[in-house]
Design a protein around this motif. Structure first.
Motif, short mmCIF file in Angstrom:
data_model
loop_
_atom_site.label_atom_id
_atom_site.label_comp_id
_atom_site.label_asym_id
_atom_site.label_seq_id
_atom_site.Cartn_x
_atom_site.Cartn_y
_atom_site.Cartn_z
N ASP A 216 -4.77 -1.90 17.74
CA ASP A 216 -3.62 -2.73 18.10
C ASP A 216 -3.94 -4.17 18.45
N ILE A 217 -5.21 -4.51 18.55
CA ILE A 217 -5.55 -5.84 19.05
C ILE A 217 -5.07 -6.93 18.07
N LYS A 218 -4.64 -8.06 18.63
CA LYS A 218 -4.25 -9.20 17.80
C LYS A 218 -5.24 -10.34 18.06
N ALA A 219 -5.23 -11.31 17.19
CA ALA A 219 -6.18 -12.42 17.38
C ALA A 219 -5.66 -13.69 16.74
N GLU A 220 -6.11 -14.81 17.29
CA GLU A 220 -5.77 -16.12 16.73
C GLU A 220 -7.07 -16.92 16.62
N VAL A 221 -7.40 -17.27 15.39
CA VAL A 221 -8.60 -18.08 15.15
C VAL A 221 -8.18 -19.55 15.23
N LEU A 222 -8.88 -20.31 16.06
CA LEU A 222 -8.58 -21.74 16.21
C LEU A 222 -9.71 -22.52 15.57
N ASP A 223 -9.38 -23.39 14.65
CA ASP A 223 -10.44 -24.18 14.02
C ASP A 223 -9.83 -25.46 13.46
N LEU A 224 -10.68 -26.31 12.93
CA LEU A 224 -10.24 -27.61 12.43
C LEU A 224 -9.41 -27.42 11.15
N PRO A 225 -8.52 -28.39 10.83
CA PRO A 225 -7.58 -28.18 9.72
C PRO A 225 -8.21 -27.73 8.39
N PRO A 226 -9.33 -28.34 7.91
CA PRO A 226 -9.85 -27.85 6.62
C PRO A 226 -10.34 -26.41 6.71
N VAL A 227 -10.80 -26.03 7.89
CA VAL A 227 -11.41 -24.69 8.03
C VAL A 227 -10.35 -23.60 8.03
N VAL A 228 -9.21 -23.83 8.71
CA VAL A 228 -8.25 -22.71 8.82
C VAL A 228 -7.75 -22.27 7.44
N GLU A 229 -7.77 -23.19 6.47
CA GLU A 229 -7.38 -22.76 5.11
C GLU A 229 -8.37 -21.73 4.59
N VAL A 230 -9.64 -21.94 4.91
CA VAL A 230 -10.69 -21.01 4.47
C VAL A 230 -10.62 -19.72 5.30
N THR A 231 -10.37 -19.87 6.60
CA THR A 231 -10.23 -18.69 7.48
C THR A 231 -9.18 -17.75 6.89
N ARG A 232 -8.06 -18.33 6.47
CA ARG A 232 -6.96 -17.49 5.96
C ARG A 232 -7.39 -16.71 4.72
N GLU A 233 -8.28 -17.29 3.93
CA GLU A 233 -8.80 -16.57 2.75
C GLU A 233 -9.61 -15.35 3.20
N TYR A 234 -10.45 -15.53 4.22
CA TYR A 234 -11.24 -14.38 4.71
C TYR A 234 -10.32 -13.31 5.32
N LEU A 235 -9.30 -13.76 6.06
CA LEU A 235 -8.40 -12.79 6.69
C LEU A 235 -7.66 -11.99 5.62
N ALA A 236 -7.21 -12.69 4.58
CA ALA A 236 -6.50 -11.99 3.49
C ALA A 236 -7.44 -11.02 2.78
N ASN A 237 -8.66 -11.46 2.49
CA ASN A 237 -9.62 -10.58 1.78
C ASN A 237 -9.91 -9.31 2.57
N HIS A 238 -9.82 -9.41 3.90
CA HIS A 238 -10.10 -8.23 4.73
C HIS A 238 -8.81 -7.51 5.15
N GLU A 239 -7.68 -7.95 4.60
CA GLU A 239 -6.38 -7.31 4.85
C GLU A 239 -6.06 -7.21 6.34
N VAL A 240 -6.32 -8.31 7.05
CA VAL A 240 -6.02 -8.31 8.49
C VAL A 240 -5.06 -9.46 8.85
N SER A 241 -4.45 -10.07 7.82
CA SER A 241 -3.62 -11.26 8.10
C SER A 241 -2.41 -10.93 8.97
N GLU A 242 -1.98 -9.67 8.98
CA GLU A 242 -0.81 -9.33 9.79
C GLU A 242 -1.11 -9.38 11.28
#
Ligand SMILES: C[S@@+](CC[C@H](N)C(=O)[O-])C[C@H]1O[C@@H](n2cnc3c(N)ncnc32)[C@H](O)[C@@H]1O
Length: 338
Positions: free
Chosen positions: A190-216
């Motif tokens: 059930d745990i939720k999380a918010e990754v905080l990073d600089l603007p160019p990085v969060v675009e890349v973070t979202r790719e990793y989150l999607a690849n691991h099916e945890v974006s929800e």
């Protein structure tokens, strides 16, 4: 000065002054795919030269150096990978960490100008150091391919050490690929999380989150943690592997702001390349600190005593210093009282 009965010679000094030759040999071997080719049976000078398309004399030069560095062993005409090389530097394996071995290479030229960098005055230092206008989404993608190649291992280690059962939400400052939160989502239903990073990085973070099916359950938010507001609904904060990038004042300020944002009873884990309390080594954190001169940032190597001080001054209790990756990373933790 330490004294011994042995008359000093230049052996140690010579080795250190040419240590960058070893770095180059290792990085070229990774780039050329030497260790992968050897594990596939291209394990003589001629077979390797053919497999990676270089002249036999260059294959011989490189294999001779890698053998002397004990990255390879040699039995007659045949070479084989050392155990750690076989585990981490053979492409195609889940444990492949080749990108991490090349992580420092973009700064190769910069290290060659270290003397000039060390003469930079305080007014010419940059708050965000290496994260300047050259740190584009493309560069961030390459950078986090490297951090991810060892980050998942570190994140698994963190979640083996720290039990987050019953916790609701993590904020991960400078979370990069999101590896600590991805493993959290894989560990806790059930745990939720918010990754905080600089603007160019969060675009890349979202790719990793999607690849691991945890974006929800895990989001990524553009945030400069040195000055932007932090989420105020988290009961866990993690900040991993960016400690030496900032000055003592800045890190003390970040720790204060994390304390203010965390829910009462929340916990903060600061994982960083940290010197021993007396400031004498280990070498890896000391060099991470020195590398900040190349980035012209305000950063330097912090000691465990510095970190304890930031946590105590902010108001954290139950402050602990935990060994995380021997000789490299320490995990400092504290609890915000209820
Ligand atoms: C070496 S990486 C570590 C990433 C991740 N924590 C890990 O351990 O794999 C450092 C990260 O901190 C981020 N970072 C550095 N300064 C930052 C700042 N002021 N605000 C937000 N993120 C920052 C960088 O963009 C990068 O993603």
């Amino acid at each position: 000065m330490t004294t011994s009965n042995k008359r000093p010679d230049t052996v140690r000094l010579q080795r250190i002054s040419k240590a960058f030759w070893e770095s180059a040999a290792l990085m070229s071997a990774v780039e050329l795919g030497v260790f992968t080719a050897i594990s596939q049976g291209h394990n003589t000078i001629d077979r390797l030269a053919h497999a990676i398309d270089i002249e036999p004399v260059n294959a011989e030069r490189l294999l001779t150096a890698l053998t002397a560095m004990q990255l390879l062993s040699r039995q007659g005409e045949h070479f084989s990978n050392a155990e750690d090389v076989q585990r981490f530097l053979v492409e195609g394996e889940a444990s492949y960490a080749g990108p991490w071995m090349l992580f420092g290479k973009p700064r190769w030229e910069g290290w060659g100008k270290l003397t000039e960098h060390l003469r930079v005055r305080a007014e010419d230092q940059r708050l965000l150091g290496m994260y300047d206008e050259t740190f584009t989404v493309e560069r961030a993608r390459e950078y986090h391919q490297a951090t991810f190649s060892i980050g998942m291992g570190a994140a698994r280690r963190f979640h083996r050490q720290v039990d987050l059962s019953g916790r609701q939400k993590i904020m991960d400052l400078g979370g990069g690929s999101g590896c600590y939160c991805i493993v959290a989502a894989q560990t806790y239903a059930d745990i939720k999380a918010e990754v905080l990073d600089l603007p160019p990085v969060v675009e890349v973070t979202r790719e990793y989150l999607a690849n691991h099916e945890v974006s929800e359950r895990i989001s990524a938010t553009a945030c400069d943690f040195t000055q932007d507001p932090l989420p105020n609904d988290a009961d866990v904060a993690i900040m991993a592997s960016n400690l030496p990038q900032y000055s003592r004042d800045i890190i003390a300020g970040v720790v204060r702001r994390v304390y203010a944002a965390l829910l009462p009873g929340g916990e903060f884990h600061l994982i960083g390349e940290t010197l021993n309390a007396d400031g004498v080594g280990p070498l890896a954190p000391a060099l991470w600190g020195l590398s900040e001169a190349v980035s012209r940032s305000t950063g330097l190597a912090h000691t465990t005593a510095d970190c304890e001080g930031y946590f105590a001054a902010a108001g954290f209790e139950h402050i602990e210093i935990n060994n995380f990756i021997p000789q490299t990373l320490t995990r400092v933790s504290g609890i915000k009282p209820i």
